[in-house]
Design a protein around this motif. Structure first.
Motif, short mmCIF file in Angstrom:
data_model
loop_
_atom_site.label_atom_id
_atom_site.label_comp_id
_atom_site.label_asym_id
_atom_site.label_seq_id
_atom_site.Cartn_x
_atom_site.Cartn_y
_atom_site.Cartn_z
N ASP A 21 51.05 31.67 32.50
CA ASP A 21 49.77 30.99 32.28
C ASP A 21 48.72 31.59 33.23
O ASP A 21 48.89 31.58 34.45
CB ASP A 21 49.94 29.50 32.56
CG ASP A 21 48.70 28.70 32.19
OD1 ASP A 21 47.68 29.32 31.85
OD2 ASP A 21 48.76 27.46 32.26
N PHE A 22 47.64 32.12 32.66
CA PHE A 22 46.59 32.75 33.45
C PHE A 22 45.41 31.81 33.72
O PHE A 22 44.40 32.23 34.27
CB PHE A 22 46.06 34.00 32.72
CG PHE A 22 47.07 35.10 32.62
CD1 PHE A 22 47.15 36.08 33.60
CD2 PHE A 22 47.94 35.17 31.55
CE1 PHE A 22 48.09 37.11 33.51
CE2 PHE A 22 48.88 36.19 31.44
CZ PHE A 22 48.95 37.16 32.43
N THR A 23 45.55 30.53 33.34
CA THR A 23 44.43 29.59 33.46
C THR A 23 43.96 29.45 34.90
O THR A 23 42.76 29.54 35.20
CB THR A 23 44.83 28.21 32.91
OG1 THR A 23 45.33 28.35 31.59
CG2 THR A 23 43.64 27.28 32.92
N ARG A 24 44.90 29.22 35.80
CA ARG A 24 44.54 29.00 37.21
C ARG A 24 43.94 30.27 37.81
O ARG A 24 42.97 30.20 38.57
CB ARG A 24 45.77 28.56 38.00
CG ARG A 24 45.48 28.28 39.47
CD ARG A 24 46.72 27.75 40.16
NE ARG A 24 46.48 27.55 41.58
CZ ARG A 24 47.41 27.10 42.43
NH1 ARG A 24 48.63 26.80 41.99
NH2 ARG A 24 47.12 26.95 43.71
N PHE A 65 42.23 32.57 36.31
CA PHE A 65 40.85 32.75 35.85
C PHE A 65 39.90 31.78 36.56
O PHE A 65 38.81 32.18 36.99
CB PHE A 65 40.78 32.52 34.34
CG PHE A 65 39.40 32.72 33.77
CD1 PHE A 65 38.92 33.98 33.52
CD2 PHE A 65 38.59 31.62 33.51
CE1 PHE A 65 37.63 34.17 33.00
CE2 PHE A 65 37.32 31.79 33.00
CZ PHE A 65 36.84 33.07 32.75
N LYS A 66 40.29 30.53 36.70
CA LYS A 66 39.42 29.55 37.35
C LYS A 66 39.11 29.92 38.79
O LYS A 66 37.98 29.77 39.27
CB LYS A 66 40.06 28.16 37.29
CG LYS A 66 40.06 27.52 35.91
CD LYS A 66 40.68 26.14 35.95
CE LYS A 66 40.65 25.48 34.58
NZ LYS A 66 41.30 24.13 34.59
N GLU A 67 40.13 30.42 39.49
CA GLU A 67 39.95 30.72 40.90
C GLU A 67 39.24 32.05 41.13
O GLU A 67 38.48 32.19 42.09
CB GLU A 67 41.31 30.74 41.61
CG GLU A 67 41.99 29.37 41.67
CD GLU A 67 43.32 29.43 42.38
OE1 GLU A 67 43.78 30.56 42.69
OE2 GLU A 67 43.92 28.36 42.62
N LYS A 108 45.13 40.38 29.40
CA LYS A 108 46.35 40.49 30.21
C LYS A 108 47.24 41.60 29.69
O LYS A 108 47.12 42.07 28.55
CB LYS A 108 47.10 39.16 30.25
CG LYS A 108 47.42 38.54 28.88
CD LYS A 108 48.65 39.11 28.23
CE LYS A 108 48.94 38.41 26.90
NZ LYS A 108 50.04 39.07 26.15
N SER A 134 37.38 34.11 38.71
CA SER A 134 36.21 34.52 37.93
C SER A 134 34.87 34.30 38.63
O SER A 134 33.93 35.08 38.38
CB SER A 134 36.22 33.83 36.56
OG SER A 134 36.15 32.42 36.71
#
Length: 470
Positions: free
Chosen positions: A29-32, A34-36, A181, A38
């Protein structure tokens, strides 16, 4: 959660039977990430004052080379008569310090009269070019801000491994803050026009606008700067190349302190050792960098290195491919001494060399006074007239006449194995002892019939044959 490669392989060995279906491995999961990460990524656009006629290479343009093309910008028509700066290129970058230093590619900002940086909060500000390094395709920008800016976390690119997950954040085709990714495909790649950068190869989808953006590991740390792609269409084709962050920061410190980068220089021209060369030099396998020219008075010349020597180690690090030698030499400070292990006449030898400073690009292309050279031709080679310098370095007798091959570009010559440093004395039974005679002879060569060419290589003459087609 996702299964690591190690546990996945172990599970297959223990639990999977030959007829069982192959288990599916979950993508992380790349969500975290990206949030941190970007907020510290920026979009970069440039403006340039119009010239009488201008064009910027863009993706898919017919004028672009087929491989490793620089990807940024859009085609421009004839420049308007107005003096208003016109859009020139688009790219990405990332903030490396809270006081506003930004890292990007040199080709994103090269030739710009104005650089605009758009932050994650959509605010825009003009940036100052602190300095750049064309050889490693890096540029450092500086913007002013009334508040501390978000910064990326820098990783250790030396710890990157093939197969590990990575992600890129940038603005492909100006679609801001896109994340893609993939995995690391290979390390220490040497590209044709960038011999001083040990590129990280990935299969991360990279397109125009991603250039200059960060490549992250799964910890959210920057391990590279997305710089080049392999493409025949102008878009992503599965091969992307990033500048390792360790190499980039080595250059950044110099750019910030003095505005430019100095590199070590050995003063040699080298070529790859293939299977045939390895056998001819008595090597068990192809490896090392074969010296085919030594610059008079340069560091290698002073250390008594000769054409025909094969460098196998530099500063106690193995040289498996010739492309890795410039990288190793380049990061040595000029004036420092380095150890060189090489093979001469089948014997392994060592010496110490005081590394010089890499000359400017014009001096680097050959490291010798200008001499008459041919243009590219039907054979796909460039040749130069023999002089005392070439005769000395190639160990040729004074009575030998001919032309030395200075570059093998493509086509017939490459196919039949012509190499840089070969001396061509005859083509199609015509003695060629000047560039003018060579060019005239090559233009008149017949097609669809065998043509002979006499070549002296490492002091040994011989004939090779080839055919030209329509």
């Amino acid at each position: 959660m996702f299964i690591t490669q190690t546990s996945f392989a172990r599970d297959i060995a223990r639990d999977i039977k030959p007829d069982d279906p192959v288990p599916q491995v979950a993508v992380p999961d790349f969500t975290r990430l990206f949030k941190e990460a970007s907020p510290a990524v920026v979009n970069i656009s440039t403006l340039a004052k119009p010239k009488s006629r201008a064009s910027i290479y863009g993706p898919g343009g017919e004028e672009l080379p087929e491989i490793f093309r620089r990807y940024f910008g859009i085609p421009l028509p004839d420049a308007p008569s107005s003096s208003t700066p016109q859009p020139m290129s688009l790219g990405s970058g990332f903030i490396i310090s809270s006081d506003g230093f930004i890292l990007t590619n040199n080709h994103v900002v090269e030739g710009a009269d104005e650089i605009i940086v758009k932050l994650s909060d959509r605010s825009e500000t003009r940036a100052e070019l602190v300095g750049s390094d064309k050889r490693s395709d890096l540029a450092v920008l500086k913007i002013d801000s009334k508040r501390p800016l978000p910064v990326v976390r820098l990783g250790d690119s030396d710890k990157a491994e093939p197969g590990q997950w990575v992600a890129a954040i940038g603005s492909p085709f100006n679609f801001e803050y896109s994340i893609t990714k993939g995995i690391v495909s290979a390390l220490n790649r040497s590209l044709p026009n960038d011999s001083y950068v040990p590129f990280i190869q990935t299969d991360v989808p990279i397109n125009p606008g991603n250039s200059g953006g960060p490549l992250f590991n799964m910890k959210g740390e920057v391990i590279g700067i997305n710089s080049q792609i392999f493409t025949r269409s102008g878009g992503f084709m599965g091969l992307s190349f990033a500048i390792p962050i360790d190499h980039a920061m080595w250059a950044v410190e110099q750019i910030k302190s003095k505005g430019y980068v100095t590199r070590g220089w050995l003063g040699v021209a080298i070529q790859e050792v293939d299977r045939e060369l390895a056998e001819s030099f008595g090597l068990e396998k192809p490896m090392g960098a074969l010296i085919n020219q030594v610059v008079p008075g340069g560091p290698a010349d002073k250390a008594k290195l000769h054409p025909g020597d094969i460098i196998t180690r530099f500063n106690d690090r193995a040289i498996y491919h010739s492309g890795s030698l410039p990288m190793r030499v380049g990061v040595v400070a000029p004036g420092d001494k380095a150890s060189v292990e090489f093979i001469r006449n089948g014997k392994r030898m060592t010496t110490r060399v005081e590394v010089g400073q890499l000359p400017d690009e014009n001096a680097e292309r050959g490291g010798r006074p200008a001499r008459k050279e041919s243009a590219e031709n039907r054979l796909g080679i460039q040749v130069a007239e023999l002089d005392s310098d070439y005769r000395s370095k190639l160990r040729l007798d004074k009575d030998i006449s001919g032309l030395v091959v200075t570059n093998v570009v493509s086509g017939v010559a490459r196919a039949i194995g012509v190499r840089q440093g070969d001396v061509i004395t005859d083509i199609n039974k015509v003695r060629v002892d000047s560039v003018a005679v060579f060019e005239k002879t090559v233009k008149k060569l017949p097609v669809n019939r065998s043509i002979s060419m006499r070549v002296i290589r490492q002091g040994q003459p011989g004939y090779i044959t080839f055919r030209l087609t329509e």
